[in-house]
Design an enzyme around this catalytic site. Structure first.
Site, PDB file in Angstrom:
ATOM      1  N   GLU A 212       0.796  -1.229   0.000  1.00 51.89           N
ATOM      2  CA  GLU A 212       0.000   0.000   0.000  1.00 51.89           C
ATOM      3  C   GLU A 212       0.830   1.281   0.000  1.00 51.89           C
ATOM      4  OE1 GLU A 212      -3.165   0.048   2.843  1.00 51.89           O
ATOM      5  OE2 GLU A 212      -4.022  -1.836   2.133  1.00 51.89           O
TER       6      GLU A 212
ATOM      7  N   GLU B 207      -5.211  -8.512   0.152  1.00 49.65           N
ATOM      8  CA  GLU B 207      -5.947  -8.191   1.375  1.00 49.65           C
ATOM      9  C   GLU B 207      -7.412  -7.977   1.032  1.00 49.65           C
ATOM     10  OE1 GLU B 207      -4.593  -4.993   3.886  1.00 49.65           O
ATOM     11  OE2 GLU B 207      -2.482  -5.570   3.681  1.00 49.65           O
TER      12      GLU B 207
END
Length: 424
Positions: free
Chosen positions: A142, A330
Protein backbone atom coordinates in the site's frame (compact mmCIF):
# COMPACT_ATOMS: atom_id res chain seq x y z
CA UNK A 1 9.69 -5.11 20.32
CA UNK A 2 13.45 -4.81 19.88
CA UNK A 3 14.30 -8.43 20.70
CA UNK A 4 17.11 -10.03 18.69
CA UNK A 5 18.46 -6.74 17.39
CA UNK A 6 15.50 -5.11 15.66
CA UNK A 7 16.16 -1.42 15.10
CA UNK A 8 13.83 1.49 15.83
CA UNK A 9 11.28 2.40 13.14
CA UNK A 10 9.12 5.43 12.39
CA UNK A 11 6.19 3.56 13.91
CA UNK A 12 8.05 3.04 17.19
CA UNK A 13 8.70 6.77 17.34
CA UNK A 14 5.20 7.75 16.21
CA UNK A 15 3.25 5.37 18.47
CA UNK A 16 5.25 6.39 21.52
CA UNK A 17 4.43 10.06 20.89
CA UNK A 18 1.44 11.07 23.05
CA UNK A 19 -1.77 11.70 21.15
CA UNK A 20 -0.79 9.96 17.90
CA UNK A 21 -2.64 6.65 18.32
CA UNK A 22 -5.90 5.50 19.87
CA UNK A 23 -5.49 5.27 23.64
CA UNK A 24 -1.74 5.69 23.19
CA UNK A 25 -1.54 2.09 21.95
CA UNK A 26 1.82 0.87 20.65
CA UNK A 27 2.77 -2.20 18.66
CA UNK A 28 5.47 -3.25 21.13
CA UNK A 29 3.86 -6.66 21.73
CA UNK A 30 0.62 -6.72 19.68
CA UNK A 31 -0.40 -10.37 19.15
CA UNK A 32 3.16 -11.56 19.83
CA UNK A 33 3.40 -13.54 16.60
CA UNK A 34 7.18 -13.38 16.99
CA UNK A 35 6.98 -15.94 19.79
CA UNK A 36 3.61 -17.60 19.14
CA UNK A 37 3.91 -18.27 15.40
CA UNK A 38 4.09 -22.11 15.84
CA UNK A 39 0.69 -22.02 17.55
CA UNK A 40 -0.71 -19.66 14.94
CA UNK A 41 0.54 -21.85 12.09
CA UNK A 42 -1.31 -24.75 13.70
CA UNK A 43 -4.46 -22.59 13.62
CA UNK A 44 -3.86 -21.97 9.92
CA UNK A 45 -3.42 -25.67 9.27
CA UNK A 46 -6.63 -26.56 11.12
CA UNK A 47 -8.46 -23.95 9.07
CA UNK A 48 -7.15 -25.43 5.83
CA UNK A 49 -5.12 -22.43 4.67
CA UNK A 50 -2.89 -23.19 1.70
CA UNK A 51 -0.86 -19.97 1.79
CA UNK A 52 0.12 -17.23 4.22
CA UNK A 53 1.29 -13.71 3.53
CA UNK A 54 3.79 -12.26 5.98
CA UNK A 55 5.81 -9.07 6.09
CA UNK A 56 9.50 -8.74 6.88
CA UNK A 57 10.54 -5.92 9.20
CA UNK A 58 13.29 -4.00 7.39
CA UNK A 59 14.84 -3.02 10.73
CA UNK A 60 15.17 -6.67 11.75
CA UNK A 61 17.42 -7.29 8.75
CA UNK A 62 19.24 -3.93 8.74
CA UNK A 63 18.61 -2.27 12.14
CA UNK A 64 19.74 1.10 10.80
CA UNK A 65 18.37 0.64 7.29
CA UNK A 66 21.80 0.03 5.77
CA UNK A 67 25.14 -1.37 6.89
CA UNK A 68 25.73 -4.76 8.43
CA UNK A 69 22.91 -7.31 8.29
CA UNK A 70 21.46 -8.75 11.51
CA UNK A 71 21.83 -12.55 11.35
CA UNK A 72 19.20 -13.12 14.05
CA UNK A 73 16.66 -11.25 11.93
CA UNK A 74 17.14 -13.47 8.89
CA UNK A 75 17.19 -16.55 11.13
CA UNK A 76 13.71 -15.75 12.44
CA UNK A 77 12.18 -15.49 8.98
CA UNK A 78 13.92 -18.66 7.83
CA UNK A 79 12.45 -20.52 10.83
CA UNK A 80 9.03 -19.07 10.06
CA UNK A 81 9.20 -20.14 6.42
CA UNK A 82 10.35 -23.64 7.38
CA UNK A 83 7.45 -23.99 9.84
CA UNK A 84 4.94 -22.84 7.22
CA UNK A 85 6.25 -25.28 4.62
CA UNK A 86 6.23 -28.13 7.13
CA UNK A 87 2.53 -27.40 7.69
CA UNK A 88 1.88 -27.46 3.93
CA UNK A 89 1.39 -23.69 3.72
CA UNK A 90 3.05 -21.66 0.95
CA UNK A 91 4.71 -18.45 2.21
CA UNK A 92 4.24 -15.16 0.36
CA UNK A 93 6.64 -12.43 1.48
CA UNK A 94 6.07 -8.66 1.62
CA UNK A 95 9.29 -6.68 2.05
CA UNK A 96 7.95 -3.30 3.20
CA UNK A 97 4.90 -2.73 5.38
CA UNK A 98 5.37 0.90 6.41
CA UNK A 99 8.03 0.42 9.10
CA UNK A 100 10.83 2.62 7.76
CA UNK A 101 13.97 2.47 9.94
CA UNK A 102 14.10 5.67 11.97
CA UNK A 103 17.72 6.31 11.02
CA UNK A 104 16.65 6.66 7.39
CA UNK A 105 13.79 8.97 8.32
CA UNK A 106 16.32 11.11 10.18
CA UNK A 107 18.10 11.51 6.83
CA UNK A 108 14.93 12.61 5.03
CA UNK A 109 13.09 9.31 4.72
CA UNK A 110 11.25 8.81 1.44
CA UNK A 111 12.01 12.42 0.47
CA UNK A 112 15.63 11.35 0.14
CA UNK A 113 16.36 9.49 -3.11
CA UNK A 114 19.03 7.51 -1.27
CA UNK A 115 16.26 5.73 0.63
CA UNK A 116 15.15 4.13 -2.63
CA UNK A 117 18.61 2.66 -3.11
CA UNK A 118 18.74 1.50 0.51
CA UNK A 119 15.39 -0.24 0.07
CA UNK A 120 16.52 -1.98 -3.10
CA UNK A 121 19.66 -3.23 -1.35
CA UNK A 122 17.62 -4.56 1.58
CA UNK A 123 15.04 -6.17 -0.73
CA UNK A 124 17.65 -7.92 -2.84
CA UNK A 125 19.57 -9.16 0.18
CA UNK A 126 16.47 -10.51 1.93
CA UNK A 127 15.04 -12.18 -1.18
CA UNK A 128 18.43 -13.74 -1.77
CA UNK A 129 18.31 -15.31 1.69
CA UNK A 130 14.71 -16.55 1.46
CA UNK A 131 14.05 -17.36 -2.21
CA UNK A 132 15.24 -20.95 -1.92
CA UNK A 133 11.94 -21.59 -0.14
CA UNK A 134 9.78 -18.52 -0.90
CA UNK A 135 8.59 -18.20 -4.49
CA UNK A 136 6.57 -14.93 -4.33
CA UNK A 137 7.83 -11.56 -3.10
CA UNK A 138 5.95 -8.27 -2.89
CA UNK A 139 8.11 -5.16 -2.75
CA UNK A 140 5.74 -2.88 -0.84
CA UNK A 141 2.36 -2.87 0.83
CA UNK A 142 0.00 0.00 0.00
CA UNK A 143 2.19 2.80 -1.28
CA UNK A 144 -0.88 5.01 -1.36
CA UNK A 145 -1.47 4.55 2.36
CA UNK A 146 1.99 5.24 3.72
CA UNK A 147 2.57 8.13 1.30
CA UNK A 148 -0.71 9.95 1.80
CA UNK A 149 -1.44 9.09 5.44
CA UNK A 150 2.14 9.38 6.62
CA UNK A 151 3.36 12.41 4.71
CA UNK A 152 0.26 14.34 3.60
CA UNK A 153 -2.44 14.07 6.28
CA UNK A 154 -0.02 13.05 9.03
CA UNK A 155 -2.36 10.56 10.72
CA UNK A 156 0.18 7.75 10.28
CA UNK A 157 3.92 7.61 10.86
CA UNK A 158 6.01 9.67 10.52
CA UNK A 159 3.13 12.13 10.99
CA UNK A 160 4.18 14.85 8.52
CA UNK A 161 2.09 17.42 6.64
CA UNK A 162 4.03 18.09 3.46
CA UNK A 163 2.85 20.35 0.67
CA UNK A 164 1.69 18.97 -2.69
CA UNK A 165 5.05 19.38 -4.40
CA UNK A 166 6.99 17.54 -1.73
CA UNK A 167 4.41 14.74 -1.58
CA UNK A 168 4.52 14.29 -5.35
CA UNK A 169 8.32 14.09 -5.40
CA UNK A 170 8.37 11.72 -2.43
CA UNK A 171 5.72 9.61 -4.18
CA UNK A 172 8.00 9.40 -7.22
CA UNK A 173 10.90 8.17 -5.12
CA UNK A 174 8.63 5.50 -3.63
CA UNK A 175 7.61 4.07 -7.03
CA UNK A 176 11.26 4.37 -8.08
CA UNK A 177 12.21 2.35 -5.00
CA UNK A 178 9.72 -0.30 -6.01
CA UNK A 179 11.25 -0.54 -9.48
CA UNK A 180 14.78 -0.65 -8.11
CA UNK A 181 13.73 -3.39 -5.70
CA UNK A 182 12.19 -5.46 -8.50
CA UNK A 183 15.52 -5.35 -10.32
CA UNK A 184 17.49 -6.07 -7.15
CA UNK A 185 15.33 -9.08 -6.28
CA UNK A 186 15.78 -10.49 -9.78
CA UNK A 187 19.55 -10.04 -9.44
CA UNK A 188 19.83 -11.79 -6.07
CA UNK A 189 16.95 -14.25 -5.80
CA UNK A 190 16.72 -17.79 -7.11
CA UNK A 191 15.81 -18.01 -10.80
CA UNK A 192 12.07 -18.35 -11.26
CA UNK A 193 11.20 -16.22 -8.23
CA UNK A 194 8.06 -14.16 -8.87
CA UNK A 195 8.00 -10.46 -7.99
CA UNK A 196 5.05 -8.10 -7.59
CA UNK A 197 3.55 -5.66 -5.12
CA UNK A 198 0.47 -5.28 -2.91
CA UNK A 199 -1.37 -2.03 -3.62
CA UNK A 200 -4.68 -0.68 -2.39
CA UNK A 201 -5.88 0.49 -5.76
CA UNK A 202 -8.89 2.73 -6.04
CA UNK A 203 -11.18 -0.07 -7.22
CA UNK A 204 -13.55 1.76 -9.53
CA UNK A 205 -17.07 0.41 -9.96
CA UNK A 206 -19.68 1.64 -12.47
CA UNK A 207 -22.76 2.93 -10.67
CA UNK A 208 -24.62 0.36 -12.71
CA UNK A 209 -23.61 -1.83 -15.62
CA UNK A 210 -24.27 0.23 -18.71
CA UNK A 211 -21.75 0.72 -21.51
CA UNK A 212 -21.04 4.36 -20.68
CA UNK A 213 -20.61 3.81 -16.93
CA UNK A 214 -18.35 0.78 -17.46
CA UNK A 215 -16.18 2.89 -19.78
CA UNK A 216 -16.12 5.63 -17.14
CA UNK A 217 -14.87 3.11 -14.56
CA UNK A 218 -12.16 2.05 -17.02
CA UNK A 219 -10.95 5.64 -17.44
CA UNK A 220 -11.18 6.31 -13.72
CA UNK A 221 -9.03 3.39 -12.63
CA UNK A 222 -6.11 4.85 -14.62
CA UNK A 223 -6.50 8.38 -13.31
CA UNK A 224 -7.31 7.59 -9.70
CA UNK A 225 -4.21 5.38 -9.50
CA UNK A 226 -2.05 7.66 -11.68
CA UNK A 227 0.90 7.99 -9.29
CA UNK A 228 0.86 4.39 -8.12
CA UNK A 229 -0.14 1.35 -10.17
CA UNK A 230 -0.66 3.32 -13.39
CA UNK A 231 2.85 4.76 -13.53
CA UNK A 232 4.32 1.40 -12.54
CA UNK A 233 2.45 -0.44 -15.29
CA UNK A 234 2.86 2.23 -17.99
CA UNK A 235 6.16 3.89 -17.12
CA UNK A 236 4.65 7.34 -17.35
CA UNK A 237 2.40 9.69 -15.44
CA UNK A 238 -0.91 10.44 -17.10
CA UNK A 239 -1.31 13.80 -18.79
CA UNK A 240 -4.22 14.72 -16.53
CA UNK A 241 -2.18 13.91 -13.41
CA UNK A 242 0.68 16.16 -14.49
CA UNK A 243 -1.76 18.87 -15.62
CA UNK A 244 -3.56 18.79 -12.29
CA UNK A 245 -0.30 19.17 -10.34
CA UNK A 246 1.15 21.82 -12.61
CA UNK A 247 4.21 23.36 -10.96
CA UNK A 248 3.92 20.78 -8.17
CA UNK A 249 4.56 17.84 -10.52
CA UNK A 250 7.53 15.61 -9.65
CA UNK A 251 10.89 15.88 -11.35
CA UNK A 252 12.09 12.69 -13.01
CA UNK A 253 14.33 11.34 -15.74
CA UNK A 254 13.63 8.93 -18.59
CA UNK A 255 16.02 6.45 -16.98
CA UNK A 256 14.07 6.58 -13.71
CA UNK A 257 10.79 5.92 -15.51
CA UNK A 258 12.26 2.82 -17.15
CA UNK A 259 13.19 1.56 -13.69
CA UNK A 260 9.73 2.37 -12.33
CA UNK A 261 8.09 0.22 -15.00
CA UNK A 262 10.32 -2.81 -14.34
CA UNK A 263 8.12 -5.78 -15.35
CA UNK A 264 6.32 -7.62 -12.57
CA UNK A 265 5.19 -11.24 -12.53
CA UNK A 266 1.95 -10.53 -10.67
CA UNK A 267 -0.08 -7.74 -9.13
CA UNK A 268 -1.46 -7.93 -5.60
CA UNK A 269 -4.62 -5.95 -4.90
CA UNK A 270 -5.77 -4.92 -1.43
CA UNK A 271 -9.51 -4.41 -1.82
CA UNK A 272 -11.84 -3.23 0.93
CA UNK A 273 -14.11 -0.55 -0.52
CA UNK A 274 -15.58 0.48 -3.86
CA UNK A 275 -15.13 3.80 -5.65
CA UNK A 276 -18.38 4.30 -7.56
CA UNK A 277 -18.15 6.35 -10.75
CA UNK A 278 -20.52 7.56 -13.43
CA UNK A 279 -19.96 8.83 -16.93
CA UNK A 280 -20.03 12.57 -17.59
CA UNK A 281 -18.95 15.07 -20.26
CA UNK A 282 -15.89 16.41 -18.43
CA UNK A 283 -12.32 16.21 -19.69
CA UNK A 284 -11.84 13.13 -17.48
CA UNK A 285 -14.95 11.41 -18.80
CA UNK A 286 -16.11 10.34 -15.36
CA UNK A 287 -17.14 11.62 -11.95
CA UNK A 288 -16.68 9.92 -8.59
CA UNK A 289 -20.06 9.64 -6.89
CA UNK A 290 -20.01 10.74 -3.28
CA UNK A 291 -21.57 8.26 -0.89
CA UNK A 292 -24.51 9.45 1.19
CA UNK A 293 -24.29 9.50 4.98
CA UNK A 294 -26.57 6.48 5.07
CA UNK A 295 -24.11 4.31 3.12
CA UNK A 296 -23.42 1.07 5.06
CA UNK A 297 -20.00 0.58 6.62
CA UNK A 298 -18.21 -1.74 9.00
CA UNK A 299 -16.79 -0.82 12.42
CA UNK A 300 -14.24 1.43 10.74
CA UNK A 301 -16.07 4.46 9.32
CA UNK A 302 -13.88 4.44 6.19
CA UNK A 303 -14.69 0.80 5.43
CA UNK A 304 -17.85 1.19 3.39
CA UNK A 305 -19.43 -1.99 2.05
CA UNK A 306 -19.02 -2.30 -1.72
CA UNK A 307 -18.74 -5.99 -2.67
CA UNK A 308 -18.65 -5.20 -6.41
CA UNK A 309 -15.10 -3.89 -5.91
CA UNK A 310 -13.87 -7.46 -5.74
CA UNK A 311 -15.28 -8.06 -9.21
CA UNK A 312 -14.48 -4.80 -10.98
CA UNK A 313 -11.11 -4.18 -9.31
CA UNK A 314 -9.31 -7.27 -10.66
CA UNK A 315 -11.33 -7.25 -13.89
CA UNK A 316 -10.30 -3.71 -14.84
CA UNK A 317 -6.67 -4.17 -13.71
CA UNK A 318 -6.48 -7.22 -15.96
CA UNK A 319 -8.13 -5.51 -18.93
CA UNK A 320 -6.52 -2.07 -18.71
CA UNK A 321 -2.94 -3.22 -18.18
CA UNK A 322 -3.00 -6.77 -19.48
CA UNK A 323 -2.05 -8.24 -16.11
CA UNK A 324 -1.96 -12.04 -16.37
CA UNK A 325 -1.64 -12.99 -12.71
CA UNK A 326 -3.52 -11.29 -9.87
CA UNK A 327 -3.70 -12.04 -6.16
CA UNK A 328 -6.16 -10.44 -3.78
CA UNK A 329 -3.55 -9.72 -1.15
CA UNK A 330 -5.95 -8.19 1.38
CA UNK A 331 -9.71 -8.18 1.87
CA UNK A 332 -11.58 -8.17 5.14
CA UNK A 333 -13.50 -6.10 7.65
CA UNK A 334 -13.43 -4.62 11.11
CA UNK A 335 -16.19 -5.55 13.55
CA UNK A 336 -17.19 -4.63 17.08
CA UNK A 337 -16.41 -8.14 18.27
CA UNK A 338 -17.53 -9.33 21.69
CA UNK A 339 -17.15 -12.69 23.38
CA UNK A 340 -20.59 -14.18 24.07
CA UNK A 341 -21.55 -15.94 27.30
CA UNK A 342 -20.72 -19.30 25.71
CA UNK A 343 -17.19 -18.15 24.88
CA UNK A 344 -17.75 -17.71 21.15
CA UNK A 345 -17.57 -14.61 18.94
CA UNK A 346 -20.55 -14.35 16.59
CA UNK A 347 -19.31 -11.80 14.06
CA UNK A 348 -22.26 -12.09 11.72
CA UNK A 349 -21.45 -8.73 10.14
CA UNK A 350 -17.93 -9.81 9.10
CA UNK A 351 -19.30 -13.12 7.85
CA UNK A 352 -21.88 -11.21 5.78
CA UNK A 353 -19.16 -8.96 4.40
CA UNK A 354 -16.94 -11.87 3.40
CA UNK A 355 -19.79 -13.83 1.82
CA UNK A 356 -20.86 -10.87 -0.31
CA UNK A 357 -17.33 -9.97 -1.43
CA UNK A 358 -16.31 -13.55 -2.17
CA UNK A 359 -19.44 -14.00 -4.25
CA UNK A 360 -18.27 -11.13 -6.46
CA UNK A 361 -14.75 -12.59 -6.65
CA UNK A 362 -16.26 -15.93 -7.61
CA UNK A 363 -18.05 -14.17 -10.46
CA UNK A 364 -14.77 -12.66 -11.66
CA UNK A 365 -12.97 -16.01 -11.64
CA UNK A 366 -15.82 -17.72 -13.49
CA UNK A 367 -15.55 -15.07 -16.20
CA UNK A 368 -11.84 -15.72 -16.64
CA UNK A 369 -10.32 -12.84 -14.66
CA UNK A 370 -6.83 -14.19 -13.79
CA UNK A 371 -7.09 -14.18 -9.99
CA UNK A 372 -4.73 -16.86 -8.67
CA UNK A 373 -5.21 -16.50 -4.94
CA UNK A 374 -6.96 -14.70 -2.09
CA UNK A 375 -5.62 -13.57 1.30
CA UNK A 376 -8.08 -12.55 3.99
CA UNK A 377 -7.08 -9.66 6.26
CA UNK A 378 -6.56 -10.87 8.77
CA UNK A 379 -6.00 -14.15 10.54
CA UNK A 380 -5.56 -12.50 13.94
CA UNK A 381 -6.72 -9.32 15.59
CA UNK A 382 -3.64 -7.13 15.64
CA UNK A 383 -2.24 -3.64 15.97
CA UNK A 384 -4.16 -1.52 13.46
CA UNK A 385 -1.79 1.41 13.22
CA UNK A 386 -3.27 4.70 14.46
CA UNK A 387 -6.43 2.83 15.49
CA UNK A 388 -4.36 0.78 17.91
CA UNK A 389 -6.30 -2.16 19.32
CA UNK A 390 -9.72 -0.55 19.02
CA UNK A 391 -10.51 -1.99 15.58
CA UNK A 392 -10.45 -5.75 15.18
CA UNK A 393 -9.99 -7.29 11.73
CA UNK A 394 -9.14 -10.88 12.63
CA UNK A 395 -11.20 -14.00 12.11
CA UNK A 396 -9.46 -15.18 15.28
CA UNK A 397 -10.09 -13.12 18.43
CA UNK A 398 -7.00 -12.17 20.43
CA UNK A 399 -7.17 -11.32 24.12
CA UNK A 400 -4.19 -8.97 24.15
CA UNK A 401 -3.76 -9.30 27.92
CA UNK A 402 -3.40 -13.10 27.87
CA UNK A 403 -2.68 -13.73 24.15
CA UNK A 404 -5.46 -16.34 24.09
CA UNK A 405 -6.76 -17.03 20.58
CA UNK A 406 -10.46 -17.71 19.93
CA UNK A 407 -11.65 -18.48 16.36
CA UNK A 408 -14.74 -16.47 15.46
CA UNK A 409 -17.86 -17.37 13.47
CA UNK A 410 -16.13 -15.93 10.40
CA UNK A 411 -13.29 -18.43 10.86
CA UNK A 412 -15.75 -21.34 10.70
CA UNK A 413 -17.33 -19.80 7.59
CA UNK A 414 -13.95 -19.33 5.92
CA UNK A 415 -12.88 -22.88 6.78
CA UNK A 416 -15.97 -24.20 5.02
CA UNK A 417 -15.32 -22.00 1.97
CA UNK A 418 -11.82 -23.47 1.74
CA UNK A 419 -13.07 -27.05 2.16
CA UNK A 420 -15.84 -26.74 -0.42
CA UNK A 421 -13.91 -24.41 -2.75
CA UNK A 422 -16.99 -22.24 -3.17
CA UNK A 423 -18.88 -19.51 -1.31
CA UNK A 424 -21.15 -21.15 1.23
Amino acid sequence: MHEDGRGTTVWDTFSHTPGKTHNGDTGDVADDFYHLYPHDIQLMKEMGLKSFRFSVAWSRIFPKGTGAANAKGIDFYQRLVDALLEAGIQPFCTLYHWDLPQTLQDKGGWENRDTAKAFADYAGYTAGKLSDKVSHFMTMNEMRSFVELGYKTGIHAPGLHLDAKRVAQLNHYVVLAHGMAVQSIRAHAKQGTKVGLAENVAATVPVYESREHVEAARKAIRELNASYLTVIEEGKYTELYLKRLGADAPQFTAEEMEIVRSPMDFVGLNVYTATYVRADDSEKGYEVVRQPKSFPHMASPWLTVGPEALYWGPKLVSEVWGVKEIFITENGASSDDVIASDGHVYDTDRTMYLRNYLTQLQRAVREGVPVRGYFLWSLLDNYEWADGYEKRFGIVYVDFATQKRTPKLSAAFYKQVIQERRVC
